[in-house]
Design a protein around this motif. Structure first.
Motif, PDB file in Angstrom:
ATOM      1  N   UNK A   1       0.847  -1.194   0.000  1.00 20.21           N
ATOM      2  CA  UNK A   1       0.000   0.000   0.000  1.00 20.21           C
ATOM      3  C   UNK A   1       0.887   1.252   0.000  1.00 20.21           C
ATOM      4  N   UNK A   2       0.305   2.365  -0.432  1.00 19.48           N
ATOM      5  CA  UNK A   2       0.974   3.649  -0.303  1.00 19.48           C
ATOM      6  C   UNK A   2       0.595   4.229   1.050  1.00 19.48           C
ATOM      7  N   UNK A   3       1.607   4.568   1.854  1.00 16.41           N
ATOM      8  CA  UNK A   3       1.356   5.112   3.187  1.00 16.41           C
ATOM      9  C   UNK A   3       1.753   6.591   3.207  1.00 16.41           C
ATOM     10  N   UNK A   4       0.843   7.422   3.674  1.00 14.25           N
ATOM     11  CA  UNK A   4       1.060   8.876   3.722  1.00 14.25           C
ATOM     12  C   UNK A   4       1.019   9.313   5.187  1.00 14.25           C
ATOM     13  N   UNK A   5       2.182   9.418   5.840  1.00 20.51           N
ATOM     14  CA  UNK A   5       2.183   9.812   7.263  1.00 20.51           C
ATOM     15  C   UNK A   5       1.973  11.328   7.415  1.00 20.51           C
ATOM     16  N   UNK A   6       1.216  11.721   8.429  1.00 24.98           N
ATOM     17  CA  UNK A   6       1.100  13.144   8.751  1.00 24.98           C
ATOM     18  C   UNK A   6       1.013  13.305  10.262  1.00 24.98           C
ATOM     19  N   UNK A   7       1.373  14.490  10.735  1.00 26.47           N
ATOM     20  CA  UNK A   7       1.372  14.712  12.180  1.00 26.47           C
ATOM     21  C   UNK A   7       1.021  16.150  12.516  1.00 26.47           C
ATOM     22  N   UNK A   8       0.748  16.364  13.784  1.00 19.83           N
ATOM     23  CA  UNK A   8       0.790  17.710  14.355  1.00 19.83           C
ATOM     24  C   UNK A   8       1.777  17.638  15.512  1.00 19.83           C
ATOM     25  N   UNK A   9       2.289  18.789  15.910  1.00 25.39           N
ATOM     26  CA  UNK A   9       3.262  18.810  17.010  1.00 25.39           C
ATOM     27  C   UNK A   9       3.375  20.228  17.528  1.00 25.39           C
ATOM     28  N   UNK A  10       4.105  20.365  18.612  1.00 22.44           N
ATOM     29  CA  UNK A  10       4.390  21.699  19.135  1.00 22.44           C
ATOM     30  C   UNK A  10       5.512  22.380  18.386  1.00 22.44           C
ATOM     31  N   UNK A  11       6.145  21.683  17.486  1.00 18.92           N
ATOM     32  CA  UNK A  11       7.259  22.270  16.741  1.00 18.92           C
ATOM     33  C   UNK A  11       8.157  21.229  16.092  1.00 18.92           C
ATOM     34  N   UNK A  12       8.195  20.032  16.649  1.00 20.70           N
ATOM     35  CA  UNK A  12       9.060  18.988  16.090  1.00 20.70           C
ATOM     36  C   UNK A  12       8.589  18.580  14.700  1.00 20.70           C
ATOM     37  N   UNK A  13       9.539  18.190  13.881  1.00 15.09           N
ATOM     38  CA  UNK A  13       9.220  17.717  12.543  1.00 15.09           C
ATOM     39  C   UNK A  13       8.748  16.271  12.555  1.00 15.09           C
ATOM     40  N   UNK A  14       8.388  15.801  11.372  1.00 14.34           N
ATOM     41  CA  UNK A  14       7.837  14.447  11.253  1.00 14.34           C
ATOM     42  C   UNK A  14       8.889  13.411  10.868  1.00 14.34           C
ATOM     43  N   UNK A  15      10.075  13.874  10.454  1.00 19.70           N
ATOM     44  CA  UNK A  15      10.980  12.936   9.777  1.00 19.70           C
ATOM     45  C   UNK A  15      11.426  11.754  10.648  1.00 19.70           C
ATOM     46  N   UNK A  16      11.640  11.985  11.937  1.00 15.36           N
ATOM     47  CA  UNK A  16      12.079  10.843  12.758  1.00 15.36           C
ATOM     48  C   UNK A  16      10.984   9.778  12.819  1.00 15.36           C
ATOM     49  N   UNK A  17       9.747  10.216  12.932  1.00 15.00           N
ATOM     50  CA  UNK A  17       8.665   9.226  12.999  1.00 15.00           C
ATOM     51  C   UNK A  17       8.548   8.451  11.689  1.00 15.00           C
ATOM     52  N   UNK A  18       8.820   9.130  10.585  1.00 12.92           N
ATOM     53  CA  UNK A  18       8.748   8.426   9.292  1.00 12.92           C
ATOM     54  C   UNK A  18       9.894   7.405   9.208  1.00 12.92           C
ATOM     55  N   UNK A  19      11.073   7.800   9.682  1.00 15.37           N
ATOM     56  CA  UNK A  19      12.195   6.832   9.714  1.00 15.37           C
ATOM     57  C   UNK A  19      11.842   5.644  10.590  1.00 15.37           C
ATOM     58  N   UNK A  20      11.228   5.938  11.740  1.00 18.23           N
ATOM     59  CA  UNK A  20      10.853   4.847  12.641  1.00 18.23           C
ATOM     60  C   UNK A  20       9.814   3.934  11.989  1.00 18.23           C
ATOM     61  N   UNK A  21       8.913   4.537  11.236  1.00 17.17           N
ATOM     62  CA  UNK A  21       7.898   3.736  10.535  1.00 17.17           C
ATOM     63  C   UNK A  21       8.569   2.858   9.477  1.00 17.17           C
ATOM     64  N   UNK A  22       9.492   3.436   8.744  1.00 13.77           N
ATOM     65  CA  UNK A  22      10.191   2.659   7.709  1.00 13.77           C
ATOM     66  C   UNK A  22      10.974   1.507   8.327  1.00 13.77           C
ATOM     67  N   UNK A  23      11.482   1.740   9.546  1.00 14.79           N
ATOM     68  CA  UNK A  23      12.263   0.701  10.216  1.00 14.79           C
ATOM     69  C   UNK A  23      11.408  -0.511  10.571  1.00 14.79           C
ATOM     70  N   UNK A  24      10.111  -0.335  10.564  1.00  8.11           N
ATOM     71  CA  UNK A  24       9.236  -1.477  10.867  1.00  8.11           C
ATOM     72  C   UNK A  24       9.075  -2.428   9.680  1.00  8.11           C
ATOM     73  N   UNK A  25       9.691  -2.079   8.560  1.00  8.46           N
ATOM     74  CA  UNK A  25       9.680  -2.957   7.368  1.00  8.46           C
ATOM     75  C   UNK A  25       8.267  -3.410   7.029  1.00  8.46           C
ATOM     76  N   UNK A  26       7.452  -2.441   6.717  1.00  9.37           N
ATOM     77  CA  UNK A  26       6.047  -2.722   6.416  1.00  9.37           C
ATOM     78  C   UNK A  26       5.854  -3.233   4.990  1.00  9.37           C
ATOM     79  N   UNK A  27       6.917  -3.162   4.175  1.00 18.16           N
ATOM     80  CA  UNK A  27       6.809  -3.508   2.764  1.00 18.16           C
ATOM     81  C   UNK A  27       5.781  -2.614   2.072  1.00 18.16           C
ATOM     82  N   UNK A  28       5.712  -1.385   2.538  1.00 11.31           N
ATOM     83  CA  UNK A  28       4.788  -0.412   1.953  1.00 11.31           C
ATOM     84  C   UNK A  28       5.598   0.713   1.314  1.00 11.31           C
TER      85      UNK A  28
END
Ligand SMILES: Cc1cc2nc3c(=O)[nH]c(=O)nc-3n(C[C@H](O)[C@H](O)[C@H](O)COP(=O)(O)O)c2cc1C
Length: 197
Positions: free
Chosen positions: A140-167
């Motif tokens: 599947x195509x996965x489109x991550x999005x977030x809200x935060x107090x200021x932090x970016x999303x990139x670490x969470x996307x890296x963490x998601x990729x590390x789960x090897x979802x094959x997506x």
């Protein structure tokens, strides 16, 4: 309102390693017919991410699915100034997998899955990991999005990729709120154009 028609432009090639398998072949056919089906999955404790999820759903016509904890988070649970608050304890434990209480959903028919969450201590809350562990997002195509107090999303996307979802995990979006003009741009950059509203 559950019908979804998204235009996939040429830049949105989400086919992975096409090996001729019938599943992938039929999916490509579907995308070529501009009939990709999308789902917006989100987790939100104080409403910020929910507002963005609703906006994305409105813009794309995607279905909405809210991840609700079996044990809802109280204000005290979210008080990150307290080292012992529930959220901090979960984030300090990489193996924490808070249970999802919302009804299970069949995601097999969706081609595109948006996943939205607040940033907690720089990444996605552990209940998102519960979702990723529970559901099969392969191909599947996965489109991550977030809200935060200021932090970016990139670490969470890296963490998601590390789960090897094959997506096919696309670059994420940090949105300030539902009026963030970046939402349209992000959809457009990923080849997801609104067909009808
Ligand atoms: C436990 C906890 C940790 C947080 N950690 C961060 C952080 O690391 N960086 C940041 O910018 N915001 C952080 N925030 C703020 C949230 O990301 C922000 O308020 C978010 O918009 C809340 O989304 P929601 O209303 O959908 O729950 C944190 C909030 C909580 C409750």
């Amino acid at each position: 309102m559950f019908a979804l028609l998204l235009c996939f432009t040429a830049c949105a090639n989400n086919s992975k390693e096409t090996d001729g398998s019938s599943d992938i072949a039929s999916k490509e056919t579907e995308l070529n017919k501009s009939e990709a089906k999308a789902l917006v999955v989100y987790f939100s404790c104080t409403g910020n991410t929910k507002a963005v999820a609703q906006k994305i759903s409105k813009l794309t016509g995607a279905d909405l699915y809210e991840i609700i904890s079996t044990d809802p988070y109280t204000d005290e649970d979210l008080n990150y100034n307290n080292d012992n608050c529930r959220a901090n304890k979960e984030m300090n434990d990489p193996d924490a997998r808070p249970a999802i209480g919302s009804n299970a959903i069949d995601i097999s028919n969706y081609d595109i899955v948006f996943i939205g969450y607040p940033i907690w201590w720089g990444t996605m809350p552990r209940i998102i990991n519960t979702f990723l562990d529970t559901y099969d997002l392969s191909d599947k195509t996965v489109m991550p999005f977030c809200t935060s107090g200021g932090s970016g999303i990139s670490k969470s996307v890296s963490d998601m990729k590390a789960q090897e979802l094959d997506a096919d995990i696309r670059d994420g979006l940090r949105a300030n709120g539902s009026s963030d003009s970046g939402i349209n741009e992000w959809l457009s950059d990923n080849g997801l154009m609104q067909k009808e509203n």
